[in-house]
Design a protein around this motif. Structure first.
Motif, PDB file in Angstrom:
ATOM      1  N   ALA A 261      -4.206   0.815  -2.978  1.00  0.00           N
ATOM      2  CA  ALA A 261      -4.842   0.540  -1.782  1.00  0.00           C
ATOM      3  C   ALA A 261      -4.103  -0.475  -1.124  1.00  0.00           C
ATOM      4  O   ALA A 261      -4.031  -0.423   0.384  1.00  0.00           O
ATOM      5  CB  ALA A 261      -6.344   0.015  -2.219  1.00  0.00           C
ATOM      6  N   CYS A 262      -3.408  -1.416  -1.536  1.00  0.00           N
ATOM      7  CA  CYS A 262      -2.486  -2.221  -0.996  1.00  0.00           C
ATOM      8  C   CYS A 262      -1.480  -1.979   0.073  1.00  0.00           C
ATOM      9  O   CYS A 262      -0.782  -2.668   0.922  1.00  0.00           O
ATOM     10  CB  CYS A 262      -1.866  -3.649  -1.848  1.00  0.00           C
ATOM     11  SG  CYS A 262      -0.868  -2.868  -3.096  1.00  0.00           S
ATOM     12  N   LEU A 263      -1.172  -0.788  -0.292  1.00  0.00           N
ATOM     13  CA  LEU A 263      -0.002   0.058   0.636  1.00  0.00           C
ATOM     14  C   LEU A 263      -0.753   0.371   2.141  1.00  0.00           C
ATOM     15  O   LEU A 263       0.066   0.206   3.070  1.00  0.00           O
ATOM     16  CB  LEU A 263       0.402   1.168   0.200  1.00  0.00           C
ATOM     17  CG  LEU A 263       1.173   1.105  -0.922  1.00  0.00           C
ATOM     18  CD1 LEU A 263       1.803   2.814  -1.372  1.00  0.00           C
ATOM     19  CD2 LEU A 263       2.529   0.649  -0.957  1.00  0.00           C
ATOM     20  N   GLU A 264      -2.126   0.372   1.969  1.00  0.00           N
ATOM     21  CA  GLU A 264      -2.379   0.516   3.495  1.00  0.00           C
ATOM     22  C   GLU A 264      -2.997  -0.760   3.920  1.00  0.00           C
ATOM     23  O   GLU A 264      -2.608  -1.011   5.385  1.00  0.00           O
ATOM     24  CB  GLU A 264      -3.707   1.386   3.300  1.00  0.00           C
ATOM     25  CG  GLU A 264      -3.514   2.922   2.655  1.00  0.00           C
ATOM     26  CD  GLU A 264      -2.815   3.672   3.754  1.00  0.00           C
ATOM     27  OE1 GLU A 264      -2.794   3.468   4.961  1.00  0.00           O
ATOM     28  OE2 GLU A 264      -2.057   4.363   3.172  1.00  0.00           O
ATOM     29  N   ASP A 265      -3.402  -1.844   3.213  1.00  0.00           N
ATOM     30  CA  ASP A 265      -3.843  -2.920   3.867  1.00  0.00           C
ATOM     31  C   ASP A 265      -4.299  -3.796   2.565  1.00  0.00           C
ATOM     32  O   ASP A 265      -4.979  -3.331   1.812  1.00  0.00           O
ATOM     33  CB  ASP A 265      -5.104  -2.946   4.876  1.00  0.00           C
ATOM     34  CG  ASP A 265      -5.565  -3.956   5.442  1.00  0.00           C
ATOM     35  OD1 ASP A 265      -5.082  -5.142   5.197  1.00  0.00           O
ATOM     36  OD2 ASP A 265      -6.823  -3.704   6.132  1.00  0.00           O
ATOM     37  N   PRO A 266      -3.627  -5.111   2.775  1.00  0.00           N
ATOM     38  CA  PRO A 266      -3.857  -6.133   1.586  1.00  0.00           C
ATOM     39  C   PRO A 266      -5.408  -6.146   1.149  1.00  0.00           C
ATOM     40  O   PRO A 266      -5.828  -6.679   0.323  1.00  0.00           O
ATOM     41  CB  PRO A 266      -3.148  -7.297   2.020  1.00  0.00           C
ATOM     42  CG  PRO A 266      -2.268  -6.990   2.916  1.00  0.00           C
ATOM     43  CD  PRO A 266      -2.378  -5.654   3.693  1.00  0.00           C
ATOM     44  N   GLU A 267      -6.238  -6.201   2.543  1.00  0.00           N
ATOM     45  CA  GLU A 267      -7.602  -6.545   2.369  1.00  0.00           C
ATOM     46  C   GLU A 267      -8.371  -5.240   2.019  1.00  0.00           C
ATOM     47  O   GLU A 267      -9.643  -5.377   1.515  1.00  0.00           O
ATOM     48  CB  GLU A 267      -8.263  -6.830   3.714  1.00  0.00           C
ATOM     49  CG  GLU A 267      -7.624  -8.071   4.374  1.00  0.00           C
ATOM     50  CD  GLU A 267      -8.366  -8.500   5.657  1.00  0.00           C
ATOM     51  OE1 GLU A 267      -9.157  -7.742   6.045  1.00  0.00           O
ATOM     52  OE2 GLU A 267      -7.852  -9.436   6.384  1.00  0.00           O
TER      53      GLU A 267
ATOM     54  N   CYS B 240      -2.687 -10.406  -8.032  1.00  0.00           N
ATOM     55  CA  CYS B 240      -1.899  -9.435  -8.493  1.00  0.00           C
ATOM     56  C   CYS B 240      -0.585  -9.526  -8.159  1.00  0.00           C
ATOM     57  O   CYS B 240      -0.211 -10.295  -6.956  1.00  0.00           O
ATOM     58  CB  CYS B 240      -2.431  -8.036  -7.769  1.00  0.00           C
ATOM     59  SG  CYS B 240      -1.262  -6.666  -8.348  1.00  0.00           S
ATOM     60  N   GLU B 241       0.507  -9.794  -9.115  1.00  0.00           N
ATOM     61  CA  GLU B 241       1.870  -9.741  -8.827  1.00  0.00           C
ATOM     62  C   GLU B 241       2.495  -8.571  -8.033  1.00  0.00           C
ATOM     63  O   GLU B 241       3.582  -8.542  -7.811  1.00  0.00           O
ATOM     64  CB  GLU B 241       2.599 -10.016  -9.916  1.00  0.00           C
ATOM     65  CG  GLU B 241       2.057 -11.543 -10.304  1.00  0.00           C
ATOM     66  CD  GLU B 241       3.049 -11.922 -11.613  1.00  0.00           C
ATOM     67  OE1 GLU B 241       3.854 -11.240 -12.299  1.00  0.00           O
ATOM     68  OE2 GLU B 241       2.388 -12.900 -12.150  1.00  0.00           O
ATOM     69  N   ARG B 242       1.828  -7.400  -8.033  1.00  0.00           N
ATOM     70  CA  ARG B 242       2.264  -6.049  -7.336  1.00  0.00           C
ATOM     71  C   ARG B 242       3.820  -5.767  -7.844  1.00  0.00           C
ATOM     72  O   ARG B 242       4.746  -5.413  -7.158  1.00  0.00           O
ATOM     73  CB  ARG B 242       2.436  -6.193  -5.770  1.00  0.00           C
ATOM     74  CG  ARG B 242       0.956  -6.429  -5.131  1.00  0.00           C
ATOM     75  CD  ARG B 242       0.888  -6.599  -3.897  1.00  0.00           C
ATOM     76  NE  ARG B 242       1.451  -8.008  -3.613  1.00  0.00           N
ATOM     77  CZ  ARG B 242       0.446  -8.865  -3.696  1.00  0.00           C
ATOM     78  NH1 ARG B 242      -0.561  -8.820  -4.320  1.00  0.00           N
ATOM     79  NH2 ARG B 242       0.830 -10.173  -3.257  1.00  0.00           N
ATOM     80  N   VAL B 243       3.753  -5.719  -9.062  1.00  0.00           N
ATOM     81  CA  VAL B 243       5.166  -5.512  -9.796  1.00  0.00           C
ATOM     82  C   VAL B 243       5.363  -3.928  -9.788  1.00  0.00           C
ATOM     83  O   VAL B 243       4.720  -3.182 -10.152  1.00  0.00           O
ATOM     84  CB  VAL B 243       4.979  -5.555 -11.427  1.00  0.00           C
ATOM     85  CG1 VAL B 243       6.423  -5.686 -12.136  1.00  0.00           C
ATOM     86  CG2 VAL B 243       4.710  -7.342 -11.636  1.00  0.00           C
ATOM     87  N   GLY B 244       6.532  -3.652  -8.990  1.00  0.00           N
ATOM     88  CA  GLY B 244       6.668  -2.298  -8.633  1.00  0.00           C
ATOM     89  C   GLY B 244       6.162  -1.801  -7.251  1.00  0.00           C
ATOM     90  O   GLY B 244       6.206  -0.662  -7.103  1.00  0.00           O
ATOM     91  N   VAL B 245       5.611  -2.553  -6.640  1.00  0.00           N
ATOM     92  CA  VAL B 245       4.658  -2.083  -5.524  1.00  0.00           C
ATOM     93  C   VAL B 245       5.122  -2.980  -4.518  1.00  0.00           C
ATOM     94  O   VAL B 245       5.260  -4.399  -4.292  1.00  0.00           O
ATOM     95  CB  VAL B 245       3.223  -2.444  -5.541  1.00  0.00           C
ATOM     96  CG1 VAL B 245       2.550  -1.820  -4.201  1.00  0.00           C
ATOM     97  CG2 VAL B 245       2.738  -1.465  -6.599  1.00  0.00           C
ATOM     98  N   ASN B 246       5.762  -2.327  -3.215  1.00  0.00           N
ATOM     99  CA  ASN B 246       6.332  -3.153  -2.160  1.00  0.00           C
ATOM    100  C   ASN B 246       5.549  -2.644  -0.784  1.00  0.00           C
ATOM    101  O   ASN B 246       5.890  -1.585  -0.395  1.00  0.00           O
ATOM    102  CB  ASN B 246       7.678  -2.784  -1.942  1.00  0.00           C
ATOM    103  CG  ASN B 246       8.333  -3.801  -0.847  1.00  0.00           C
ATOM    104  OD1 ASN B 246       7.839  -4.121   0.254  1.00  0.00           O
ATOM    105  ND2 ASN B 246       9.532  -4.275  -1.003  1.00  0.00           N
ATOM    106  N   PRO B 247       4.384  -3.215  -0.718  1.00  0.00           N
ATOM    107  CA  PRO B 247       3.740  -2.903   0.490  1.00  0.00           C
ATOM    108  C   PRO B 247       4.238  -2.972   1.894  1.00  0.00           C
ATOM    109  O   PRO B 247       4.214  -1.932   2.691  1.00  0.00           O
ATOM    110  CB  PRO B 247       2.492  -3.769   0.733  1.00  0.00           C
ATOM    111  CG  PRO B 247       2.407  -4.308  -0.740  1.00  0.00           C
ATOM    112  CD  PRO B 247       3.677  -4.413  -1.164  1.00  0.00           C
ATOM    113  N   GLU B 248       5.456  -3.862   1.958  1.00  0.00           N
ATOM    114  CA  GLU B 248       6.071  -4.039   3.285  1.00  0.00           C
ATOM    115  C   GLU B 248       7.043  -2.726   3.572  1.00  0.00           C
ATOM    116  O   GLU B 248       6.973  -2.234   4.643  1.00  0.00           O
ATOM    117  CB  GLU B 248       6.922  -5.159   3.125  1.00  0.00           C
ATOM    118  CG  GLU B 248       6.113  -6.526   3.336  1.00  0.00           C
ATOM    119  CD  GLU B 248       5.524  -6.950   2.195  1.00  0.00           C
ATOM    120  OE1 GLU B 248       5.925  -6.410   1.015  1.00  0.00           O
ATOM    121  OE2 GLU B 248       4.452  -7.819   2.270  1.00  0.00           O
ATOM    122  N   MET B 249       7.364  -2.214   2.506  1.00  0.00           N
ATOM    123  CA  MET B 249       8.305  -1.171   2.514  1.00  0.00           C
ATOM    124  C   MET B 249       7.803   0.213   2.150  1.00  0.00           C
ATOM    125  O   MET B 249       8.244   1.334   2.486  1.00  0.00           O
ATOM    126  CB  MET B 249       9.433  -1.119   1.479  1.00  0.00           C
ATOM    127  CG  MET B 249      10.424  -2.494   1.711  1.00  0.00           C
ATOM    128  SD  MET B 249      11.251  -2.186   3.266  1.00  0.00           S
ATOM    129  CE  MET B 249      12.357  -0.962   3.092  1.00  0.00           C
TER     130      MET B 249
END
Length: 270
Positions: free
Chosen positions: A234-240, A248-257
């Protein structure tokens, strides 16, 4: 998402079982893993586990291997309807394999699973004498002994053994690790990015209080289905959009990219 149930897998107050009573810890003194579980406790109904028959739970978990609940639940229901549920082990040990295959076809891998189910039924009767004695062993014997004995059975891996301990034995401190728990624990940063399933289990059972482990297992699965999916968290769409974003450290997930990789790949790139 379409292959999984939309409702909370803990079942809610009408789904059976009793509510798990635990208090949220002080975040300043709790482990990050406990903080995560406490946060999940704000999202999902907190169910206490135990009370299922050990042998039926073993069969149900074998059926669930490498498939979704949507596929395995009908197979379990058909098996229970076709074979004598009052003494399931005796009935399955004597079962015609083609009849069993027909009953469990929806679960997939039915040829393999039918052999495994008949095999564990025969082993339970040979080594424990009866289904009732096996169920009692699962509930009352030392959990480490039970786990090791279950792992000796063909077709029973760590997740299956831990599910039997949790759902049938009601054992505190047992945190089964499936693909959702494995992925999410590493993304959150509460287990090493390159940890295998057993290492994730070690970290969770070390850092989550015993009374919160059962709930943590089912809640993390539900969170993985609703928010932290493998390819499109879900954080790929919107952090909220993600209720766990701030822990969450979002290891392996890059929402900006807009990029998602297995957390283990972040270790290989270092």
């Amino acid at each position: 998402m379409s292959d999984e149930p939309s409702e909370n897998i803990s079942g809610g107050p009408t789904g059976g079982g009793q509510i798990a009573a635990f208090e949220a810890a002080d975040p300043s003194s709790a482990t990050r893993a406990e903080v995560v579980i406490d946060r999940l406790g704000d999202l999902y109904w907190r169910k206490a586990y135990g009370g299922q028959g050990g042998f039926e739970c073993l069969v149900r978990t074998i059926l669930s291997q490498n498939t979704s609940d949507k596929a395995s639940q009908p197979a379990h229901d058909a098996l229970m309807a076709r074979f004598d549920s009052s003494d399931l082990a005796e009935s399955l040990a004597a079962a015609d394999r083609e009849e069993l295959v027909e009953a469990i076809r929806s679960a997939g891998l039915y040829n393999q699973k039918s052999k495994l189910i008949i095999g564990v039924a025969e082993e339970v009767l040979a080594d424990f004498g009866s289904e009732a004695d096996f169920d009692r062993y699962v509930r009352e014997a030392d959990p480490a002994e039970v786990r090791n004995r279950l792992l000796e059975m063909k077709g029973v891996g760590p997740k299956t053994a831990d599910c039997v301990l949790l759902f049938a034995g009601g054992r505190g401190g047992v945190f089964p690790v499936d693909t959702h728990v494995h992925r999410i624990s590493r993304r959150l940063g509460i287990a090493p990015a390159d940890a295998d399933h057993e290492t994730v289990r070690d970290y969770l059972e070390r850092d989550v209080p015993a009374e919160k482990c059962g709930f943590g297992h089912t809640a993390m699965i539900q969170f993985g289905r609703e928010y932290c999916t493998a390819r499109k968290p879900a954080c790929l769409e919107d952090p909220e959009a993600c209720p766990m974003y701030d822990v969450c450290e979002r290891v392996g997930v890059n929402p900006e990219m807009g990029e998602v990789v297995d957390p283990a790949e972040t270790v290989a790139d270092d």
